[in-house]
Design a protein around this motif. Structure first.
Motif, PDB file in Angstrom:
ATOM      1  N   ALA A 141      14.240 -14.309  18.176  1.00  0.00           N
ATOM      2  CA  ALA A 141      13.067 -13.607  17.635  1.00  0.00           C
ATOM      3  C   ALA A 141      11.804 -14.101  18.321  1.00  0.00           C
ATOM      4  O   ALA A 141      11.694 -15.261  18.675  1.00  0.00           O
ATOM      5  N   VAL A 142      10.868 -13.175  18.521  1.00  0.00           N
ATOM      6  CA  VAL A 142       9.548 -13.581  19.014  1.00  0.00           C
ATOM      7  C   VAL A 142       8.535 -13.381  17.883  1.00  0.00           C
ATOM      8  O   VAL A 142       8.730 -12.522  17.014  1.00  0.00           O
ATOM      9  N   PRO A 143       7.471 -14.182  17.876  1.00  0.00           N
ATOM     10  CA  PRO A 143       6.460 -14.011  16.827  1.00  0.00           C
ATOM     11  C   PRO A 143       5.803 -12.635  16.924  1.00  0.00           C
ATOM     12  O   PRO A 143       5.682 -12.069  18.009  1.00  0.00           O
ATOM     13  N   ILE A 144       5.382 -12.102  15.779  1.00  0.00           N
ATOM     14  CA  ILE A 144       4.668 -10.821  15.748  1.00  0.00           C
ATOM     15  C   ILE A 144       3.254 -11.053  15.218  1.00  0.00           C
ATOM     16  O   ILE A 144       3.061 -11.752  14.223  1.00  0.00           O
ATOM     17  N   ALA A 145       2.284 -10.472  15.909  1.00  0.00           N
ATOM     18  CA  ALA A 145       0.888 -10.574  15.482  1.00  0.00           C
ATOM     19  C   ALA A 145       0.535  -9.361  14.635  1.00  0.00           C
ATOM     20  O   ALA A 145       0.925  -8.235  14.957  1.00  0.00           O
ATOM     21  N   VAL A 146      -0.178  -9.601  13.532  1.00  0.00           N
ATOM     22  CA  VAL A 146      -0.561  -8.524  12.618  1.00  0.00           C
ATOM     23  C   VAL A 146      -2.086  -8.503  12.492  1.00  0.00           C
ATOM     24  O   VAL A 146      -2.711  -9.553  12.361  1.00  0.00           O
ATOM     25  N   ASN A 147      -2.670  -7.316  12.542  1.00  0.00           N
ATOM     26  CA  ASN A 147      -4.128  -7.172  12.444  1.00  0.00           C
ATOM     27  C   ASN A 147      -4.582  -7.080  10.997  1.00  0.00           C
ATOM     28  O   ASN A 147      -3.996  -6.345  10.201  1.00  0.00           O
ATOM     29  N   PHE A 148      -5.629  -7.793  10.677  1.00  0.00           N
ATOM     30  CA  PHE A 148      -6.215  -7.674   9.341  1.00  0.00           C
ATOM     31  C   PHE A 148      -7.685  -7.319   9.446  1.00  0.00           C
ATOM     32  O   PHE A 148      -8.429  -7.921  10.206  1.00  0.00           O
ATOM     33  N   SER A 149      -8.066  -6.325   8.658  1.00  0.00           N
ATOM     34  CA  SER A 149      -9.461  -5.897   8.636  1.00  0.00           C
ATOM     35  C   SER A 149     -10.322  -6.959   7.963  1.00  0.00           C
ATOM     36  O   SER A 149      -9.869  -7.690   7.088  1.00  0.00           O
ATOM     37  N   ARG A 150     -11.598  -6.995   8.352  1.00  0.00           N
ATOM     38  CA  ARG A 150     -12.520  -7.943   7.711  1.00  0.00           C
ATOM     39  C   ARG A 150     -12.625  -7.654   6.232  1.00  0.00           C
ATOM     40  O   ARG A 150     -12.870  -8.527   5.438  1.00  0.00           O
ATOM     41  N   ARG A 151     -12.473  -6.393   5.870  1.00  0.00           N
ATOM     42  CA  ARG A 151     -12.535  -6.035   4.462  1.00  0.00           C
ATOM     43  C   ARG A 151     -11.397  -6.716   3.697  1.00  0.00           C
ATOM     44  O   ARG A 151     -11.562  -7.189   2.591  1.00  0.00           O
ATOM     45  N   THR A 152     -10.212  -6.735   4.317  1.00  0.00           N
ATOM     46  CA  THR A 152      -9.048  -7.318   3.644  1.00  0.00           C
ATOM     47  C   THR A 152      -9.174  -8.830   3.522  1.00  0.00           C
ATOM     48  O   THR A 152      -8.881  -9.394   2.468  1.00  0.00           O
ATOM     49  N   ILE A 153      -9.635  -9.483   4.582  1.00  0.00           N
ATOM     50  CA  ILE A 153      -9.659 -10.950   4.518  1.00  0.00           C
ATOM     51  C   ILE A 153     -10.687 -11.441   3.504  1.00  0.00           C
ATOM     52  O   ILE A 153     -10.620 -12.570   3.053  1.00  0.00           O
ATOM     53  N   GLY A 154     -11.636 -10.569   3.147  1.00  0.00           N
ATOM     54  CA  GLY A 154     -12.627 -10.945   2.146  1.00  0.00           C
ATOM     55  C   GLY A 154     -12.096 -10.851   0.716  1.00  0.00           C
ATOM     56  O   GLY A 154     -12.743 -11.303  -0.209  1.00  0.00           O
ATOM     57  N   ASP A 155     -10.912 -10.248   0.551  1.00  0.00           N
ATOM     58  CA  ASP A 155     -10.360 -10.123  -0.809  1.00  0.00           C
ATOM     59  C   ASP A 155     -10.001 -11.491  -1.369  1.00  0.00           C
ATOM     60  O   ASP A 155      -9.532 -12.363  -0.649  1.00  0.00           O
ATOM     61  N   LYS A 156     -10.192 -11.611  -2.667  1.00  0.00           N
ATOM     62  CA  LYS A 156      -9.888 -12.872  -3.337  1.00  0.00           C
ATOM     63  C   LYS A 156      -8.407 -13.228  -3.145  1.00  0.00           C
ATOM     64  O   LYS A 156      -7.542 -12.374  -3.301  1.00  0.00           O
ATOM     65  N   GLY A 157      -8.143 -14.483  -2.799  1.00  0.00           N
ATOM     66  CA  GLY A 157      -6.756 -14.931  -2.696  1.00  0.00           C
ATOM     67  C   GLY A 157      -6.009 -14.358  -1.508  1.00  0.00           C
ATOM     68  O   GLY A 157      -4.781 -14.280  -1.516  1.00  0.00           O
ATOM     69  N   PHE A 158      -6.752 -13.952  -0.456  1.00  0.00           N
ATOM     70  CA  PHE A 158      -6.113 -13.305   0.694  1.00  0.00           C
ATOM     71  C   PHE A 158      -5.026 -14.178   1.338  1.00  0.00           C
ATOM     72  O   PHE A 158      -3.887 -13.750   1.504  1.00  0.00           O
ATOM     73  N   ALA A 159      -5.393 -15.425   1.695  1.00  0.00           N
ATOM     74  CA  ALA A 159      -4.432 -16.291   2.406  1.00  0.00           C
ATOM     75  C   ALA A 159      -3.181 -16.527   1.560  1.00  0.00           C
ATOM     76  O   ALA A 159      -2.055 -16.529   2.075  1.00  0.00           O
ATOM     77  N   GLU A 160      -3.365 -16.676   0.257  1.00  0.00           N
ATOM     78  CA  GLU A 160      -2.218 -16.902  -0.633  1.00  0.00           C
ATOM     79  C   GLU A 160      -1.309 -15.667  -0.664  1.00  0.00           C
ATOM     80  O   GLU A 160      -0.092 -15.778  -0.658  1.00  0.00           O
ATOM     81  N   ARG A 161      -1.958 -14.495  -0.661  1.00  0.00           N
ATOM     82  CA  ARG A 161      -1.156 -13.268  -0.715  1.00  0.00           C
ATOM     83  C   ARG A 161      -0.316 -13.118   0.563  1.00  0.00           C
ATOM     84  O   ARG A 161       0.852 -12.742   0.504  1.00  0.00           O
ATOM     85  N   VAL A 162      -0.933 -13.462   1.705  1.00  0.00           N
ATOM     86  CA  VAL A 162      -0.191 -13.393   2.966  1.00  0.00           C
ATOM     87  C   VAL A 162       1.017 -14.329   2.885  1.00  0.00           C
ATOM     88  O   VAL A 162       2.146 -13.950   3.215  1.00  0.00           O
ATOM     89  N   ALA A 163       0.773 -15.553   2.418  1.00  0.00           N
ATOM     90  CA  ALA A 163       1.856 -16.537   2.334  1.00  0.00           C
ATOM     91  C   ALA A 163       2.972 -16.039   1.422  1.00  0.00           C
ATOM     92  O   ALA A 163       4.162 -16.184   1.738  1.00  0.00           O
ATOM     93  N   GLU A 164       2.595 -15.408   0.297  1.00  0.00           N
ATOM     94  CA  GLU A 164       3.602 -14.894  -0.638  1.00  0.00           C
ATOM     95  C   GLU A 164       4.478 -13.824   0.007  1.00  0.00           C
ATOM     96  O   GLU A 164       5.693 -13.836  -0.108  1.00  0.00           O
ATOM     97  N   VAL A 165       3.819 -12.888   0.699  1.00  0.00           N
ATOM     98  CA  VAL A 165       4.576 -11.796   1.325  1.00  0.00           C
ATOM     99  C   VAL A 165       5.570 -12.361   2.338  1.00  0.00           C
ATOM    100  O   VAL A 165       6.756 -12.015   2.336  1.00  0.00           O
ATOM    101  N   VAL A 166       5.074 -13.259   3.187  1.00  0.00           N
ATOM    102  CA  VAL A 166       5.934 -13.792   4.245  1.00  0.00           C
ATOM    103  C   VAL A 166       7.089 -14.582   3.634  1.00  0.00           C
ATOM    104  O   VAL A 166       8.244 -14.458   4.067  1.00  0.00           O
ATOM    105  N   ALA A 167       6.788 -15.367   2.594  1.00  0.00           N
ATOM    106  CA  ALA A 167       7.847 -16.149   1.940  1.00  0.00           C
ATOM    107  C   ALA A 167       8.886 -15.226   1.319  1.00  0.00           C
ATOM    108  O   ALA A 167      10.080 -15.521   1.327  1.00  0.00           O
TER     109      ALA A 167
END
Ligand code: C2E
Ligand code: MG
Ligand code: MG
Length: 356
Positions: free
Chosen positions: A192-218
């Protein structure tokens, strides 16, 4: 207007007021953020079901001490959502004749389209400049307009969805697809090779963004090191504190953080002192200057050296010619991306072409 008022009352109960010719204000008291978000979602869904062209501007505070500022915020968001629909028309999307995109560009439309399976991701290969091997891919969203069997490019709907505040469902859809793909590659025993995903500035400003990303990936049982998060810096918006917080949160979760489109429009050197990130993506507009603008090669080389010193990888975008590819290898750029190496393509095509 009556039907809109009815929908609002169904969802919010008594606290619905008409505050202008065609503006309503709905007040939800004593609810936590989650409950509030559910109410907003229900209202958006009601408008969608009824085919009502209303724009929503949600604003929530833990403790509201200043009603006016909260109303202002809601008003700004509502106007921004409304502008999104107008922007779509400006972008040449004829809402009346193009049913598929018009369904997309209305409140709740993006989420609906995700559920209806109208989105897909394409993968664009990234090669190691040193070996030419494929070492990664970028996920790029495509909208399937079924009637016309077209793949609509993101530029025809992303700016509008950003304005409407509806982009995060697209971003998280792309993330889920990327995770599902990496997970399948592991199961099939491929490298497998890593995949890059684009996130809008609007999305990264949402509360708990980094945690939500971690949850999805987990939830896909994928190691975060296989997901690179691309975010764009914009000097026009002063949000270095937000970028830093998000980048720190993502990196501490094991994700790689890439700054997208660094070059002409976005070229804020303060970034290097303001936050820590893993990858700098050199924008195609800079790469395309190679050959015609004498200084471009020096600028790219300087940028690559700076990144090397700071332990940041560089990815050059928009490589279309052999000459550009050679120049970027010479400059010491880590990864190369562009039509010369491969266009964005459906996942199965990507696999046929790059996995043996
Ligand atoms: P980006 O992230 O900078 O993606 C690279 C864009 O440049 C892609 O366009 C790609 O097809 C194009 N490109 C790359 N190399 C070349 C080249 O050699 N020649 C030419 N002519 N073009 C090249 P695309 O797919 O139209 O995407 C445009 C933008 O849409 C992306 O720019 C990204 O900002 C945004 N986008 C795509 N998917 C998503 C998503 O899931 N969420 C968000 N928020 N934005 C997305
Ligand atoms: Mg990108
Ligand atoms: Mg880019």
């Amino acid at each position: 207007l009556r039907r809109i008022a009815d929908c609002l009352r169904e969802v919010f109960g008594e606290g619905v007021y008409r505050i202008g010719d065609d503006e309503f204000c709905a007040v939800a008291e004593k609810v936590d953020y989650k409950e509030f978000a559910e109410l907003v979602e229900r209202a958006a869904q009601r408008f969608l079901d009824e085919g009502l062209p209303a724009s929503l501007g949600p604003a929530w505070r833990e403790r509201c001490v200043n009603t006016e500022s909260l109303l202002d915020l809601a008003g700004d968001r509502m106007r921004s959502a409304k502008r999104g629909r107008h922007r779509a028309t400006d972008l040449g999307v004829d809402l009346a004749s193009d049913a598929a995109v018009s369904n997309l560009l209305r409140p709740g439309g993006a989420r609906e389209a995700v559920r209806a399976g109208l989105f897909t991701i394409y993968l664009m290969p990234q090669a190691s400049s040193a070996t030419g091997e494929i070492v990664g891919a970028e996920a790029l969203i495509r909208f399937r307009n079924q009637e016309r069997k077209l793949q609509a490019l993101p530029s025809s709907f992303i700016p509008a969805l950003e304005d409407m505040g509806e982009i995060s469902s697209i971003d998280f859809f792309a993330l889920s697809e990327a995770c599902a793909t990496v997970s399948r590659w592991h199961q099939e025993g491929r490298t497998a090779v890593p995949i890059a995903v684009n996130f809008s500035r609007r999305t990264i400003g949402d509360k708990g963004f980094a945690e939500r990303v971690a949850e999805v990936v987990a939830s896909y049982d994928v190691d975060p090191s296989f997901i690179e998060i691309e975010i764009t810096e914009s000097a026009r918006e002063d949000d270095s504190a937000l970028l830093r917080r998000v980048a720190d949160g993502l990196r501490s979760g094991g994700f790689r953080v890439a700054i997208d489109d660094f070059g002409v429009e976005n070229a804020n050197f303060a970034l290097f002192t303001q936050l820590m990130f893993n990858v700098l993506k050199i924008d195609k507009s800079l790469v395309w200057g190679l050959g015609s603008e004498r200084h471009t090669m020096k600028i790219i080389r300087g940028l690559v050296n700076l990144c090397d010193d700071l332990g940041i990888e560089t990815v050059a975008e928009g490589i279309e010619t052999e000459e550009q590819y050679r120049a970027l290898r010479e400059a010491g750029c880590t990864r190369a991306q562009g039509y010369r190496l491969g266009k964005p393509q459906p996942i199965d095509e990507f696999e046929r072409r790059f996995f043996t």
